[in-house]
Design a protein around this motif. Structure first.
Motif, short mmCIF file in Angstrom:
data_model
loop_
_atom_site.label_atom_id
_atom_site.label_comp_id
_atom_site.label_asym_id
_atom_site.label_seq_id
_atom_site.Cartn_x
_atom_site.Cartn_y
_atom_site.Cartn_z
N THR A 94 11.23 -36.16 -22.13
CA THR A 94 9.94 -36.43 -22.78
C THR A 94 8.97 -35.28 -22.57
O THR A 94 9.07 -34.52 -21.60
CB THR A 94 9.30 -37.72 -22.22
N GLU A 99 4.82 -34.96 -22.34
CA GLU A 99 3.57 -35.72 -22.25
C GLU A 99 2.41 -34.75 -22.03
O GLU A 99 2.58 -33.69 -21.41
CB GLU A 99 3.63 -36.72 -21.10
N THR A 104 3.71 -37.09 -26.45
CA THR A 104 2.84 -38.27 -26.39
C THR A 104 1.72 -38.05 -25.39
O THR A 104 1.87 -37.32 -24.40
CB THR A 104 3.64 -39.52 -25.98
N LYS A 105 0.59 -38.71 -25.65
CA LYS A 105 -0.56 -38.61 -24.75
C LYS A 105 -0.40 -39.58 -23.59
O LYS A 105 -0.02 -40.74 -23.77
CB LYS A 105 -1.84 -38.91 -25.51
N ASN A 106 -0.68 -39.08 -22.39
CA ASN A 106 -0.61 -39.89 -21.18
C ASN A 106 -1.77 -39.50 -20.28
O ASN A 106 -1.79 -38.41 -19.72
CB ASN A 106 0.73 -39.68 -20.47
#
Length: 455
Positions: free
Chosen positions: A409, A411, A433-435
């Motif tokens: 992934t 992030e 993806t935003k985390n």
């Protein structure tokens, strides 16, 4: 052993025999092209003259992204980390021999004001558009000859220049946007018109086999080490010598790059730009021996960019077959040829070599640290970090990782670094993806899973 057919190849670069007298007399080195190109851009930038019919060719490809988007390239339009550069192929043509023996790609980073010069060896074995293979120095004239026998060629397009751009784009892994070609013996006149150039000679040069003016014998060349003010004649010999302590074609290429930088520094000095007579003299020296597919506006913008680049941000590289170089002598050929070390048709090593030395405009500007958490169970974190550093990424490997995860992934914490995210997604072929819980100071995190393979 099967021999690779190479028809009518010129002698290898390290031959000691004198070439044809006419060829020697007309031989052009890439640095003369660079000098002409700089002189032309200065002329246009200062006088505003746009009567370029004799030197202008239509660009059959795309102009640089930087010009197409007026300096504001959307992140999703970049194909790779070096895609924001302005790349120009400088070609020195020996018209008498039908060869382009001096080839260099100048890559300008318009964002961070940097420039890289890459010399390409004339003996590089490449594929032509018609499927045949040859030395790269034959590509230009082969394309011109093919076009001359075709009724479909656009007369406004320089077929040779377009062919060279395509071959260089494929071989180097970067989009070569423009070309500038010259058959020009008058570099001495350009250097003399500029009042000479200053170069630091790193080691004493001695070439006992330097040819005399009528190529009937030798005129030994000797130049001591140290700071040297060169007139046109000395500059020509400095860049041409290749025997004795001058070294091979690769050593000569590095000296040619020094001459380009020296011409740039002198030609772009305020004294030259403010002197109409010197500008006129440079135009006269250029004559009808120069051709490019850059538009007038693009040439003006290029000269403005070149003026803003400090010497400390100019790098010089020769693609060679040394220990750290990506090329090797092609085995089984009936002549001296160079090909990728990884295999005749595997250019990936050359692409990485070039990417490593070119500016990375937007990655460098954002300079975001990427943390790699290796949970692959295959200890691939170090190898991935090394590869990402080639493309300009600022990478840190997280220590103390325990256990594995199934998927890889990417992030991020939602910060303002759109180019790094967009290019990293393309590099790894993964979504991001935003985390908001990545931890203090962590902006981008790559977690390697069991599914990860290094390509």
């Amino acid at each position: 052993m099967n021999k690779i057919p190479v028809n009518q190849l010129p002698p290898p670069a390290n031959t000691l025999a004198f070439p044809n007298k006419k060829r020697r007399k007309l031989k052009i080195f890439f640095w003369s092209v660079a000098g002409i190109f700089l002189a032309t851009t200065i002329w246009i930038g200062v006088t505003g003259i746009v009567a370029l019919r004799n030197i202008s060719a239509k660009n059959a490809g795309d102009s640089s992204l930087f010009f197409r988007f007026n300096g504001q390239i959307p992140a999703d339009k970049l194909a790779n980390e070096v895609d924001g550069n302005i790349n120009i192929a400088l070609l020195g043509a020996d018209i008498a021999a039908g060869l382009t023996d001096s080839i260099q790609v100048v890559s300008i980073d318009p964002v961070n004001k940097a420039m890289s010069m890459i010399s390409v060896p004339r003996d590089l074995y490449v594929a032509n558009a018609d499927g045949t293979k040859s030395r790269i120095n034959e590509v230009y004239n082969r394309a011109v000859a093919t076009c001359a026998n075709s009724k479909t060629c656009d007369a406004e397009i320089d077929a040779g220049g377009e062919a060279m751009k395509k071959v260089l784009t494929s071989a180097l892994g970067v989009d070569v946007n423009y070309f500038a070609r010259a058959d020009f013996e008058g570099l001495k006149q350009i250097v003399d018109t500029l009042g000479g150039i200053d170069i630091y000679v790193e080691q004493t040069l001695s070439d006992p086999q330097f040819p005399n003016s009528n190529y009937s014998g030798y005129d030994p060349f000797y130049l001591p080490a140290g700071q040297t003010h060169m007139n046109g004649s000395i500059a020509l010999k400095y860049a041409r010598c290749r025997h004795g302590s001058c070294g091979s074609d690769f050593g000569r290429a590095l000296r040619q790059q020094k001459v380009v930088v020296a011409i740039r520094n002198k030609a772009l000095g305020l004294g030259v730009l403010a002197n109409p007579k010197k500008i006129t003299d440079l135009i006269s020296a250029i004559g009808d021996n120069f051709r490019t597919d850059m538009k007038t506006s693009e040439m003006i913008n290029v000269v403005k960019l070149i003026k803003e680049i400090p010497d400390t941000k100019v790098t010089n590289t020769v693609i060679d077959n040394g220990t750290t170089g990506p090329l090797a002598v092609l085995q089984g050929a009936m002549a001296y040829l160079l090909a990728p070390k990884l295999g005749e048709n595997d250019w990936s090593g050359v692409h990485e070599f070039v990417a490593n030395v070119l500016p990375k405009p937007y990655i460098s500007r954002e300079n975001i640290q990427i943390v790699i958490d290796d949970r692959s169970g295959k200890a691939l974190g170090t190898a991935l970090a090394a590869k990402l550093k080639i493309y300009g990424y600022n990478v840190k490997i997280l220590t103390g990782s325990v256990g594995t995860v199934p998927q890889t992934t990417i992030e991020h914490n939602g910060g303002d670094f759109p180019y790094t995210i967009a290019l990293l997604k393309k590099r790894l072929n993964l979504p991001a993806t935003k985390n908001g819980s990545l931890g203090e100071g962590t902006q981008i995190k790559i977690t390697l899973g069991i599914d990860f393979t290094l390509k």
